[in-house]
Design a protein around this motif. Structure first.
Motif, PDB file in Angstrom:
ATOM      1  N   ILE A  55       0.767  -1.249  -0.009  1.00 44.59           N
ATOM      2  CA  ILE A  55      -0.018   0.044  -0.081  1.00 44.59           C
ATOM      3  C   ILE A  55       0.905   1.362  -0.087  1.00 44.59           C
ATOM      4  N   ASP A  56       0.858   2.115  -1.066  1.00 49.15           N
ATOM      5  CA  ASP A  56       1.620   3.296  -1.076  1.00 49.15           C
ATOM      6  C   ASP A  56       1.007   4.344  -0.285  1.00 49.15           C
ATOM      7  N   THR A  57       1.494   5.017   0.440  1.00 46.91           N
ATOM      8  CA  THR A  57       0.648   6.080   1.416  1.00 46.91           C
ATOM      9  C   THR A  57       1.260   7.607   1.166  1.00 46.91           C
ATOM     10  N   ALA A  58       0.589   8.581   1.628  1.00 48.05           N
ATOM     11  CA  ALA A  58       1.263   9.777   1.766  1.00 48.05           C
ATOM     12  C   ALA A  58       2.184  10.138   2.765  1.00 48.05           C
ATOM     13  N   GLY A  59       2.945  11.043   2.418  1.00 48.16           N
ATOM     14  CA  GLY A  59       3.972  11.398   3.264  1.00 48.16           C
ATOM     15  C   GLY A  59       3.337  11.831   4.577  1.00 48.16           C
ATOM     16  N   LEU A  60       3.967  11.570   5.823  1.00 45.69           N
ATOM     17  CA  LEU A  60       3.540  11.904   7.049  1.00 45.69           C
ATOM     18  C   LEU A  60       3.973  13.494   7.398  1.00 45.69           C
ATOM     19  N   ARG A  73      -2.682  12.666   6.610  1.00 44.77           N
ATOM     20  CA  ARG A  73      -1.820  11.799   7.632  1.00 44.77           C
ATOM     21  C   ARG A  73      -3.068  10.580   8.128  1.00 44.77           C
ATOM     22  N   ALA A  74      -4.382  10.942   8.316  1.00 38.61           N
ATOM     23  CA  ALA A  74      -5.530   9.892   8.565  1.00 38.61           C
ATOM     24  C   ALA A  74      -5.404   8.947   7.667  1.00 38.61           C
ATOM     25  N   GLN A  75      -5.272   8.993   6.333  1.00 41.64           N
ATOM     26  CA  GLN A  75      -5.281   8.098   5.249  1.00 41.64           C
ATOM     27  C   GLN A  75      -3.924   7.152   5.481  1.00 41.64           C
ATOM     28  N   THR A  76      -2.879   7.905   5.770  1.00 40.78           N
ATOM     29  CA  THR A  76      -1.655   6.889   6.353  1.00 40.78           C
ATOM     30  C   THR A  76      -1.689   5.998   7.418  1.00 40.78           C
ATOM     31  N   GLU A  77      -2.325   6.692   8.506  1.00 37.57           N
ATOM     32  CA  GLU A  77      -2.606   5.789   9.769  1.00 37.57           C
ATOM     33  C   GLU A  77      -3.599   4.742   9.367  1.00 37.57           C
ATOM     34  N   ALA A  78      -4.660   4.830   8.544  1.00 37.75           N
ATOM     35  CA  ALA A  78      -5.649   3.888   8.029  1.00 37.75           C
ATOM     36  C   ALA A  78      -5.057   2.850   7.520  1.00 37.75           C
ATOM     37  N   ALA A  79      -3.917   3.065   6.777  1.00 37.81           N
ATOM     38  CA  ALA A  79      -3.241   1.988   5.754  1.00 37.81           C
ATOM     39  C   ALA A  79      -2.276   1.220   6.712  1.00 37.81           C
TER      40      ALA A  79
END
Length: 499
Positions: A55-60, A73-79
């Motif tokens: 899963i590629d995520t956004a930078g924190l 950041r919420a999307q990254t934590e969900a991943a």
């Protein structure tokens, strides 16, 4: 069950570059600008003999929850919560930053296995950054170069060591048995038949396109019943074309969220050009394309250009008039939208249009019903016998015009393809058939065979002349005797004997 790893890290450390390297294709957008990735994107990874889901995520980034960075950041934590573990990327060239230490604390609190990856290890001075990474307390960093493919064998060993042999290499016997059991043996189809019956259980690929801030991501989130995609009042939030799985009445559907398409003259930045190219790629690989219009300002010039692009690509289009909850006088507005649809989109007569509200979920069921219906029409096949009876009747009712004093004659017609339906007509002088008569045939096909709202293709071909010489064809044997090749005593060819 496949292993799932989230690729996390601060902005511009090379997460999307590693994602593309493991996928073997350029799926995610990559640019030197920090913060290119915003939504989380799943993909299949291949690392030597190791197969897993990544899963590629956004930078924190540290920011408030109401800001765009906070929602990223919420999307990254969900991943991270969704995955079995994480690959934590740091920039070995730049060394550790407070953002790296903050993300390390978040990963430790989750209690899941973490593989520490030191990217850009080929750069000068990367050794100091790798030594500094020991302070995170996440084990030995694995040096890699996502740009050049270095260190991939070490990364494979680090993943196997973190998750174990049993988790990384599950037994394949059961999966192979299921694959063998589920093989469909096709039955022979008669050439005069209209083809196999439409399969309503077959998976469907649907792309959601439109202008920026038309509500595409909000619409998909309403389908899924969760905030899967990043949304907000800002225009142009979506950059990558994100594919999400959705099930409707037992049918698997893959929805593609795309970046907003602006006018070509306004697209100047390199990153936006990449986003537009990714959206166009999603249109080409989709089967049904939902064109999202803003009901408050419908039928802008860009809306019409997007619809024309979908038709030229041969996809099955459906119009979704979004933000219907903001309309007061709905009956009057609905009549206006119907009139404008028929008048401004004559090249796709009968296109299906549905009013929806992405915020409230109004009209989503009707939208899915129209998507399934237009996909059935897009796959339609017509037998050759029916087409030729129709062609004789149509020519008798409205014969083709005479061009340069010579009458055109349409001899034979057959369907050569579906998705979208395409037809071939054998005729005399195909180059002389007027465009107006082709439109007449297409509109008659739509009406008589109930093929509304999908692109139709009609091509012409001249019949072969049986008396014209063909290359490679054996010549007709001559009736005249061949010249004698016998030689006489003088060495010259022997002549005929005299009686």
């Amino acid at each position: 069950m496949s292993l799932t790893l989230a690729i996390v890290g601060r902005p511009n450390v090379g997460k999307s570059t590693l994602f593309n390297r493991l996928a073997g294709r350029k799926l995610a957008l990559v640019d030197d600008t920090p913060g290119v990735t915003r939504d989380r994107r799943p993909g299949d990874a291949r690392l030597v003999d190791l197969r897993f889901t990544m899963i590629d995520t956004a930078g924190l980034e540290v920011s408030g929850p109401d800001t765009l960075e906070g929602r990223m950041r919420a999307q990254t934590e969900a991943a991270i919560d969704e995955a079995d573990g994480a690959m934590f990327l740091i920039d070995a060239k730049a060394g550790l930053t407070p953002a790296d230490e903050l993300l390390a604390d978040i990963l430790r609190k989750r209690g899941k296995p973490v593989v520490l990856v030191a990217n850009k290890a080929e750069a000068k001075g990367a050794e100091s950054g790798m030594l500094d990474a020991w302070r995170l307390g996440l084990g030995e960093p694995c040096p890699v170069s996502a740009e050049h493919g270095g260190g991939m064998l070490d990364l494979r060993d680090a993943i196997v060591e973190a998750f174990g042999e049993e988790r990384c290499f599950p037994s394949k016997d059961s999966a192979f048995a299921d694959a063998v059991t589920n093989i469909d043996i096709p039955t022979p189809v008669d050439e005069d038949d209209e083809g196999p019956e439409y399969d309503e259980t077959k998976p469907l690929r649907v792309a959601i396109v439109g202008r920026p801030n038309a509500g595409k991501s909000t619409l998909i989130n309403q389908f899924l019943g969760q905030d899967r995609l990043l949304t907000g009042p800002e225009a142009g939030i979506t950059r990558d074309s994100i594919a999400v799985d959705f099930e409707w009445k037992g049918r698997k559907i893959k929805l593609f969220d795309t970046a907003g398409l602006r006018r070509k003259a306004r697209v100047q930045e390199k990153l936006e050009k990449l986003s537009v190219a990714d959206a166009l790629r999603a249109i080409r690989f989709a089967e049904v394309v939902v064109i999202v219009f803003d009901s408050t300002i419908p039928f802008e010039k860009q809306d019409l250009q997007i619809a024309d692009l979908v038709v030229r690509e041969g996809r099955a289009p459906v119009i979704a008039f979004n933000k219907w909850d903001l309309i007061d006088n709905r009956q009057e507005k609905l009549a206006e939208l119907r009139e404008m649809t028929d008048r401004l989109l004559p090249q796709i007569r009968g296109i299906r249009a549905v009013t929806v509200a992405g915020q409230t979920g109004e009209g989503l069921e009707r939208l899915m019903e129209n998507i399934a219906l237009v996909h059935r029409v897009w796959n339609k096949r017509i037998s050759t016998a029916k087409l030729n009876r129709w062609l004789d009747h149509t020519q008798g009712h409205h014969p083709p015009p005479a061009v340069s004093g010579r009458r055109l004659k349409l001899k034979y017609m057959t369907q050569i393809k579906a998705r979208p339906p395409g037809f071939m007509i054998s005729c005399t002088r195909p180059e002389a058939v007027p465009e107006s008569y082709t439109r007449y045939l297409i509109n008659s096909l739509r009406a008589d065979f109930e093929i509304p709202g999908v692109p139709l293709r009609v091509v012409y071909r001249s019949g072969d002349n049986p008396f014209a010489p063909k290359d490679g064809k054996a010549k007709r044997p001559s009736l005249m005797p061949k010249k004698s090749t016998l030689k006489g005593k003088s060495g010259k060819p022997a002549g005929k004997r005299r009686g």
